[in-house]
Design a protein around this motif. Sequence first.
Motif, PDB file in Angstrom:
ATOM      1  N   HIS A 153       0.792  -1.237   0.000  1.00  0.00           N
ATOM      2  CA  HIS A 153       0.000   0.000   0.000  1.00  0.00           C
ATOM      3  C   HIS A 153       0.830   1.295   0.000  1.00  0.00           C
ATOM      4  O   HIS A 153       0.743   2.107   0.921  1.00  0.00           O
ATOM      5  CB  HIS A 153      -1.027   0.014   1.127  1.00  0.00           C
ATOM      6  N   VAL A 154       1.618   1.481  -1.061  1.00  0.00           N
ATOM      7  CA  VAL A 154       2.348   2.749  -1.254  1.00  0.00           C
ATOM      8  C   VAL A 154       1.317   3.844  -1.483  1.00  0.00           C
ATOM      9  O   VAL A 154       0.383   3.671  -2.275  1.00  0.00           O
ATOM     10  CB  VAL A 154       3.305   2.634  -2.462  1.00  0.00           C
ATOM     11  N   SER A 155       1.456   4.964  -0.758  1.00  0.00           N
ATOM     12  CA  SER A 155       0.372   5.952  -0.812  1.00  0.00           C
ATOM     13  C   SER A 155       0.835   7.389  -1.014  1.00  0.00           C
ATOM     14  O   SER A 155       0.002   8.253  -1.276  1.00  0.00           O
ATOM     15  CB  SER A 155      -0.456   5.876   0.479  1.00  0.00           C
ATOM     16  N   ARG A 156       2.145   7.652  -0.867  1.00  0.00           N
ATOM     17  CA  ARG A 156       2.563   9.047  -0.915  1.00  0.00           C
ATOM     18  C   ARG A 156       3.535   9.323  -2.059  1.00  0.00           C
ATOM     19  O   ARG A 156       4.241   8.431  -2.532  1.00  0.00           O
ATOM     20  CB  ARG A 156       3.203   9.453   0.414  1.00  0.00           C
ATOM     21  N   ARG A 157       3.567  10.583  -2.461  1.00  0.00           N
ATOM     22  CA  ARG A 157       4.410  11.028  -3.571  1.00  0.00           C
ATOM     23  C   ARG A 157       5.872  10.670  -3.340  1.00  0.00           C
ATOM     24  O   ARG A 157       6.541  10.130  -4.224  1.00  0.00           O
ATOM     25  CB  ARG A 157       4.246  12.554  -3.724  1.00  0.00           C
ATOM     26  N   GLU A 158       6.384  10.949  -2.131  1.00  0.00           N
ATOM     27  CA  GLU A 158       7.801  10.685  -1.852  1.00  0.00           C
ATOM     28  C   GLU A 158       8.106   9.191  -1.914  1.00  0.00           C
ATOM     29  O   GLU A 158       9.212   8.788  -2.279  1.00  0.00           O
ATOM     30  CB  GLU A 158       8.177  11.207  -0.457  1.00  0.00           C
ATOM     31  N   GLU A 159       7.128   8.381  -1.513  1.00  0.00           N
ATOM     32  CA  GLU A 159       7.338   6.929  -1.506  1.00  0.00           C
ATOM     33  C   GLU A 159       7.398   6.378  -2.927  1.00  0.00           C
ATOM     34  O   GLU A 159       8.290   5.584  -3.254  1.00  0.00           O
ATOM     35  CB  GLU A 159       6.204   6.241  -0.729  1.00  0.00           C
ATOM     36  N   ILE A 160       6.478   6.801  -3.775  1.00  0.00           N
ATOM     37  CA  ILE A 160       6.480   6.268  -5.142  1.00  0.00           C
ATOM     38  C   ILE A 160       7.710   6.795  -5.902  1.00  0.00           C
ATOM     39  O   ILE A 160       8.257   6.097  -6.763  1.00  0.00           O
ATOM     40  CB  ILE A 160       5.137   6.545  -5.871  1.00  0.00           C
ATOM     41  N   ASN A 181      -6.367   4.377  -2.166  1.00  0.00           N
ATOM     42  CA  ASN A 181      -5.386   5.448  -2.322  1.00  0.00           C
ATOM     43  C   ASN A 181      -5.391   6.042  -3.732  1.00  0.00           C
ATOM     44  O   ASN A 181      -4.917   7.164  -3.931  1.00  0.00           O
ATOM     45  CB  ASN A 181      -3.985   4.973  -1.935  1.00  0.00           C
ATOM     46  N   LEU A 182      -5.939   5.307  -4.701  1.00  0.00           N
ATOM     47  CA  LEU A 182      -6.072   5.857  -6.059  1.00  0.00           C
ATOM     48  C   LEU A 182      -7.326   6.728  -6.191  1.00  0.00           C
ATOM     49  O   LEU A 182      -7.345   7.687  -6.962  1.00  0.00           O
ATOM     50  CB  LEU A 182      -6.152   4.721  -7.093  1.00  0.00           C
ATOM     51  N   THR A 205      -2.918  13.208   0.557  1.00  0.00           N
ATOM     52  CA  THR A 205      -3.408  14.440  -0.070  1.00  0.00           C
ATOM     53  C   THR A 205      -3.794  14.179  -1.525  1.00  0.00           C
ATOM     54  O   THR A 205      -3.357  13.187  -2.129  1.00  0.00           O
ATOM     55  CB  THR A 205      -2.315  15.523  -0.063  1.00  0.00           C
ATOM     56  N   PRO A 206      -4.587  15.063  -2.120  1.00  0.00           N
ATOM     57  CA  PRO A 206      -4.872  14.925  -3.552  1.00  0.00           C
ATOM     58  C   PRO A 206      -3.583  14.905  -4.393  1.00  0.00           C
ATOM     59  O   PRO A 206      -3.525  14.202  -5.414  1.00  0.00           O
ATOM     60  CB  PRO A 206      -5.726  16.161  -3.865  1.00  0.00           C
ATOM     61  N   ALA A 207      -2.546  15.628  -3.947  1.00  0.00           N
ATOM     62  CA  ALA A 207      -1.273  15.620  -4.695  1.00  0.00           C
ATOM     63  C   ALA A 207      -0.614  14.238  -4.633  1.00  0.00           C
ATOM     64  O   ALA A 207      -0.026  13.767  -5.616  1.00  0.00           O
ATOM     65  CB  ALA A 207      -0.332  16.685  -4.132  1.00  0.00           C
ATOM     66  N   ASP A 208      -0.691  13.583  -3.476  1.00  0.00           N
ATOM     67  CA  ASP A 208      -0.166  12.213  -3.354  1.00  0.00           C
ATOM     68  C   ASP A 208      -0.907  11.274  -4.301  1.00  0.00           C
ATOM     69  O   ASP A 208      -0.313  10.445  -4.995  1.00  0.00           O
ATOM     70  CB  ASP A 208      -0.323  11.708  -1.918  1.00  0.00           C
ATOM     71  N   CYS A 209      -2.234  11.429  -4.288  1.00  0.00           N
ATOM     72  CA  CYS A 209      -3.101  10.631  -5.148  1.00  0.00           C
ATOM     73  C   CYS A 209      -2.702  10.820  -6.620  1.00  0.00           C
ATOM     74  O   CYS A 209      -2.527   9.836  -7.361  1.00  0.00           O
ATOM     75  CB  CYS A 209      -4.512  11.123  -4.901  1.00  0.00           C
ATOM     76  N   ALA A 210      -2.513  12.062  -7.026  1.00  0.00           N
ATOM     77  CA  ALA A 210      -2.128  12.364  -8.407  1.00  0.00           C
ATOM     78  C   ALA A 210      -0.766  11.752  -8.735  1.00  0.00           C
ATOM     79  O   ALA A 210      -0.536  11.266  -9.855  1.00  0.00           O
ATOM     80  CB  ALA A 210      -2.098  13.878  -8.624  1.00  0.00           C
ATOM     81  N   ALA A 211       0.146  11.758  -7.749  1.00  0.00           N
ATOM     82  CA  ALA A 211       1.483  11.192  -7.978  1.00  0.00           C
ATOM     83  C   ALA A 211       1.403   9.692  -8.258  1.00  0.00           C
ATOM     84  O   ALA A 211       2.189   9.158  -9.052  1.00  0.00           O
ATOM     85  CB  ALA A 211       2.388  11.469  -6.778  1.00  0.00           C
ATOM     86  N   LEU A 212       0.472   9.007  -7.606  1.00  0.00           N
ATOM     87  CA  LEU A 212       0.316   7.568  -7.879  1.00  0.00           C
ATOM     88  C   LEU A 212      -0.119   7.360  -9.327  1.00  0.00           C
ATOM     89  O   LEU A 212       0.430   6.521 -10.041  1.00  0.00           O
ATOM     90  CB  LEU A 212      -0.689   6.941  -6.910  1.00  0.00           C
ATOM     91  N   TRP A 213      -1.110   8.135  -9.765  1.00  0.00           N
ATOM     92  CA  TRP A 213      -1.577   8.016 -11.158  1.00  0.00           C
ATOM     93  C   TRP A 213      -0.458   8.369 -12.140  1.00  0.00           C
ATOM     94  O   TRP A 213      -0.331   7.748 -13.197  1.00  0.00           O
ATOM     95  CB  TRP A 213      -2.797   8.915 -11.392  1.00  0.00           C
ATOM     96  N   ASP A 214       0.368   9.369 -11.779  1.00  0.00           N
ATOM     97  CA  ASP A 214       1.464   9.783 -12.669  1.00  0.00           C
ATOM     98  C   ASP A 214       2.579   8.746 -12.749  1.00  0.00           C
ATOM     99  O   ASP A 214       3.422   8.811 -13.643  1.00  0.00           O
ATOM    100  CB  ASP A 214       2.077  11.106 -12.179  1.00  0.00           C
TER     101      ASP A 214
END
Length: 356
Positions: A153-160, A181-182, A205-214
């Motif tokens: 369950h990776v969920s944050r921008r820094e993690e991905i 998380n998506l 955050t929505p930014a974290d969410c967007a980072a997963l999609w990116d």
Amino acid sequence: MRLPGLIDVHVHMREPGGEHKEDWASGTAAALAGGFTAVLAMPNTRPPVVDEESFVQARAAARARARCDHAQYVGATSDNASALAPLAEQAAGLKIYLDPSYGPLRVDRLGPLHQHFAAWPGGRPIAVHAEGAAVATAVGLAAATGRPLHLCHVSRREEIALVRAAKERGLPVTCEVTPHNLFLSERDARAIGRGLCEVRPPLATPADCAALWDNLDVIDCFATDHAPHTYAEKTGAQPPPGFPGLETALPLLLNAVREGRLGLEDLVARLHHNPRRIFGLPLPPDTFVDVDLAAAVELGSEPLQTRAGWTPFAGLKVRGRVRRVVVRGREAFRDGEILALPGSGRDLRDAAASRG
Ligand code: NCD
Ligand code: ZN
Ligand code: ZN
Ligand code: ZN
């Protein structure tokens, strides 16, 4: 549209010790209703699966009651590295909680962590619950020992971002992302409700969410982290963290396919091909899922199979419905009805399972 049998590499079945939340019969009914024909079960039961005796009992419970295929993780404690290594061949993988979550399992000191990475045989993944800087601890251990690491369950921008960097260096690292998380962020917490929105890692955050999609290209698996707790528990004084997810994942992801956010083959790669490859799972013959991409569904409006009985996605309208699930030639689910009997699933680590 026909898909291969989908595999959820991260579920909590609550048997033993939490059968009022879920057991193998109810949890695998939820799996089939959601289009999953195999589930890998986490060890944070009561008691937890941390030695040979508890492992034998957990597998016996699954063999007796599971309606779909299954395998069982073993859980790390600060002193069981040498006891778990002999169980590796029969286990889905090793699970280590580096951060606190639901249940008693946690290993956060470097000595025992290193012992686990060194002792665990190389052929099976080490799955970790790690948040923030603990992701780097796990990646460092994988780099130093060469053991295959699977980040849950990776969920944050820094993690991905770190997962991408580790993969670019050729490190043996894979990861999973959950549908919640998506498709949900902390902005949805109020609408879901206090207590009900509790989950580890927390909604980001929505930014974290967007980072997963990116960064979809570095996400190996979609896994539900199906973590059933009852509505009463979630709305009580001490809400435990976790969302049920088995019955909502595929409709949400099929809807994303219809909206053009995801390719159908991207979905199949993350729910079938990559789970099989990473966890070394056999391909059961004549096992598939028929889905209707056009059918409208309001999530949570129809009765759920999970004993949790609620979903954080309640009221969401999507398109994408599971019509029929066939496991090894036998109809297991059709139009809302569970047909597979408890005990009809197979342990995917039994030698016989790989021969079909
Ligand atoms: C999980 C549970 O309830 O077992 N809860 C959660 O919030 N994800 C534990 C876990 O997967 O960390
Ligand atoms: Zn976790
Ligand atoms: Zn989990
Ligand atoms: Zn394919």
